[in-house]
Design an enzyme around this catalytic site. Structure first.
Site, PDB file in Angstrom:
ATOM      1  N   GLY A 227     -13.493  -2.777   6.764  1.00 26.13           N
ATOM      2  CA  GLY A 227     -13.977  -1.439   7.069  1.00 26.13           C
ATOM      3  C   GLY A 227     -14.102  -0.595   5.823  1.00 26.13           C
ATOM      4  O   GLY A 227     -14.316  -1.106   4.717  1.00 26.13           O
ATOM      5  N   SER A 228     -13.936   0.703   5.975  1.00 25.47           N
ATOM      6  CA  SER A 228     -14.165   1.639   4.874  1.00 25.47           C
ATOM      7  C   SER A 228     -13.019   1.609   3.872  1.00 25.47           C
ATOM      8  O   SER A 228     -11.864   1.351   4.221  1.00 25.47           O
ATOM      9  CB  SER A 228     -14.334   3.060   5.414  1.00 25.47           C
ATOM     10  OG  SER A 228     -13.097   3.587   5.851  1.00 25.47           O
ATOM     11  N   GLU A 247     -11.276  -6.145   3.197  1.00 21.78           N
ATOM     12  CA  GLU A 247     -12.692  -6.318   2.854  1.00 21.78           C
ATOM     13  C   GLU A 247     -13.327  -4.952   3.057  1.00 21.78           C
ATOM     14  O   GLU A 247     -13.529  -4.511   4.184  1.00 21.78           O
ATOM     15  CB  GLU A 247     -13.325  -7.395   3.744  1.00 21.78           C
ATOM     16  CG  GLU A 247     -14.593  -7.985   3.150  1.00 21.78           C
ATOM     17  CD  GLU A 247     -15.797  -7.078   3.331  1.00 21.78           C
ATOM     18  OE1 GLU A 247     -16.064  -6.255   2.430  1.00 21.78           O
ATOM     19  OE2 GLU A 247     -16.460  -7.183   4.367  1.00 21.78           O
ATOM     20  N   LEU A 248     -13.659  -4.286   1.936  1.00 20.44           N
ATOM     21  CA  LEU A 248     -13.960  -2.859   1.986  1.00 20.44           C
ATOM     22  C   LEU A 248     -15.387  -2.517   1.596  1.00 20.44           C
ATOM     23  O   LEU A 248     -15.707  -1.357   1.376  1.00 20.44           O
ATOM     24  CB  LEU A 248     -12.978  -2.104   1.077  1.00 20.44           C
ATOM     25  CG  LEU A 248     -11.497  -2.340   1.392  1.00 20.44           C
ATOM     26  CD1 LEU A 248     -10.629  -1.569   0.417  1.00 20.44           C
ATOM     27  CD2 LEU A 248     -11.174  -1.950   2.819  1.00 20.44           C
ATOM     28  N   CYS A 281     -21.988  -4.779   4.370  1.00 19.19           N
ATOM     29  CA  CYS A 281     -21.390  -4.451   3.081  1.00 19.19           C
ATOM     30  C   CYS A 281     -22.056  -5.202   1.931  1.00 19.19           C
ATOM     31  O   CYS A 281     -21.789  -4.894   0.774  1.00 19.19           O
ATOM     32  CB  CYS A 281     -19.890  -4.720   3.104  1.00 19.19           C
ATOM     33  SG  CYS A 281     -19.438  -6.275   3.846  1.00 19.19           S
ATOM     34  N   GLU A 372     -21.332   3.378  -1.169  1.00 20.48           N
ATOM     35  CA  GLU A 372     -21.948   2.451  -0.224  1.00 20.48           C
ATOM     36  C   GLU A 372     -22.717   3.263   0.808  1.00 20.48           C
ATOM     37  O   GLU A 372     -22.127   3.984   1.614  1.00 20.48           O
ATOM     38  CB  GLU A 372     -20.881   1.597   0.469  1.00 20.48           C
ATOM     39  CG  GLU A 372     -21.470   0.618   1.463  1.00 20.48           C
ATOM     40  CD  GLU A 372     -20.394  -0.235   2.121  1.00 20.48           C
ATOM     41  OE1 GLU A 372     -20.640  -1.427   2.338  1.00 20.48           O
ATOM     42  OE2 GLU A 372     -19.318   0.298   2.437  1.00 20.48           O
TER      43      GLU A 372
END
Length: 472
Positions: A227-228, A247-248, A281, A372
């Site tokens: 996520g963020s 996992e950003l 992402c 992002e």
């Protein structure tokens, strides 16, 4: 509309509250989900903790067959699941079907890796002090896994956490994104068909504000979050003694060299900046074209973006659908307006849909350049040479994946050596991901790796046993 139950310790359960799931394209209700109470969440965590030793002792063939069963059932129900994903997420059926196919593979890969899951033997008499000794090293699960999953791949990114957990013999508690809980709940239904021990899995569609209690609970020693960045790093800060996998995301870059096939590069960049409405992402966000490649590439990218089929996600031909919400689309609209860039394609919003957009001349300190965007927007910039291009890629605080369009083996190996990212894709966009390969980032893109075998290693620790007095 029927209320979808959640899963507590492998059993379908309902609570006193409900949550509505709406379709991003038109806002209609596509599901109603029961929400677990605090007591039911406690029951799920307690069950996961209680079964952890039994789970770790499960024979490999039991784990493997459970995973294979889920893979087969996903395949059997693939069209139903694709339509479910489109309903809750809004992504076109084209991409929803691809997501289900990937989840089928993830569980199949996990079944295969489980059957290969074994220890290593090492003779220690390579040194005089180790005469007659041998080490057997196996991997053991840290314990139960808390899997916090995002809205953009509601089935496959859940699979990437659940399948490796079961493969290594770790119970798993899933907290799906509130906007898209339906896919994860079906996964719970399929797991319930396997006969895994009670407590081995739970799927808890709780609001995000209740996630912090799950994160802090010491009975869940692994937290796997996608996520963020702000949320991810706050999780790591709040649970410093836990094993945390993050996992950003990123702001993925593609470098296009003059020796590349520019038609291929333009088509791939256009499609994979805008697939999932840019809500990936590793969607292409930054494009650095080297030298003369810029003048030839830019009009090709604009034409390819303008040629994408946008609109109703239920139509088979649609390539770009709505974003997850109108709020998300408004954010992208404001970022584009503040970027200082020239709009060559797109730049308009209709509700939750934002048109695929191409920019040039964006301000280097703008959010579009630095953050992002997580929307269907890319910008193209000219650079003098490959060294400048790679420096631009590395100038980001993110480092997930990068794509390099080139036919030069020297450039490919320079990219592998110099780019500060977790994955370098040569001859294609950074958006390429094979579900069996290591996947993850550096810098603000997170810690740890996904990819079935990589996640299995990440969820476990090495445990060595030394045998003494052997006649080696």
């Amino acid at each position: 509309m029927d209320v979808t139950p959640f899963w507590v310790a492998g059993k379908a359960t309902t609570g006193g509250e409900q949550m509505s799931v709406t379709h991003p394209y038109d806002g209609r209700e596509v599901g109603v989900v029961s929400v677990p109470s605090e007591e039911q969440v406690e029951e799920a965590i307690a069950a996961a903790y209680a079964v952890r030793k039994e789970a770790a002792r499960l024979p490999l063939h039991v784990r493997a067959e459970a995973l294979a069963h889920v893979s087969r059932r996903l395949e059997e129900r693939k069209e139903e699941l694709a339509r479910l994903i489109t309903g809750e997420n809004g992504k076109p059926l084209l991409w929803a079907r691809a997501e289900v196919g990937r989840a089928v593979s993830v569980f199949r890969f996990a079944a295969e890796e489980t059957r290969r899951w074994s220890g290593q033997v090492q003779r220690l008499d390579t040194d005089p002090g180790g005469a007659g000794r041998m080490a057997y090293t196996a991997r053991a699960p840290y314990g139960a896994v808390l899997a916090i999953t995002p809205f953009n791949f509601p089935l496959n990114l859940t699979a990437h956490k659940v399948a490796p957990a079961i493969a290594v013999g770790a119970p798993v508690v899933v907290k799906p994104a509130p906007a898209t809980p339906l896919s994860a709940l079906v996964l719970g239904e399929l797991l319930a068909e396997t006969g895994l021990p009670e407590g081995m899995f739970s799927v808890l569609p709780v609001p995000n504000e209740r996630a912090s209690a799950l994160v802090r609970d010491e009975r869940l020693p692994i937290v796997s979050f996608t996520g963020s960045g702000p949320v991810g790093w706050s999780i790591k800060d709040s649970a410093p003694r836990k094993h945390v996998v993050l996992e950003l995301g990123g702001n993925a870059a593609a470098v296009v060299c003059p020796d590349a096939d520019l038609d291929w590069a333009a088509q791939r960049i256009a499609l994979f900046s805008n697939y999932q409405a840019g809500q990936s992402c590793i969607a292409v966000q930054r494009v650095y074209a080297v030298g003369d490649a810029y003048d030839a590439l830019l009009p090709k990218v604009v034409a390819a973006v303008e040629g994408l089929v946008t609109g109703d996600p239920w139509k088979d031909e649609t390539q770009v659908g709505p974003m997850i919400s109108e709020e998300a689309a408004r954010r992208v609209e404001s970022w584009v307006a503040a970027s200082g860039g020239r709009v060559l394609a797109g730049g308009t919003r209709d509700g939750a849909a934002y048109a695929p957009t191409v920019l040039t001349g964006v301000a280097p300190d703008s959010e579009i350049a630095c953050e992002e965007v997580f929307g269907p927007v890319l910008f193209v910039e000219r650079v003098a040479d490959v060294d400048e291009a790679f420096a631009k890629v590395n100038g980001s605080r993110y480092g997930l994946q990068a794509g390099v369009f080139t036919r030069s083996l020297d450039t490919a190996f320079q990219a592998q050596r110099d780019l500060e990212v977790g994955g370098v894709i040569i001859g294609d966009v950074p958006s390429y991901r094979a579900d069996q390969m290591p996947y993850g980032g550096v810098k603000d893109s997170g810690v740890g790796r996904e990819g079935v075998a990589s996640t299995m290693a990440d969820f476990t620790y090495e445990k060595a046993m030394v045998l003494t007095g052997l006649p080696l």
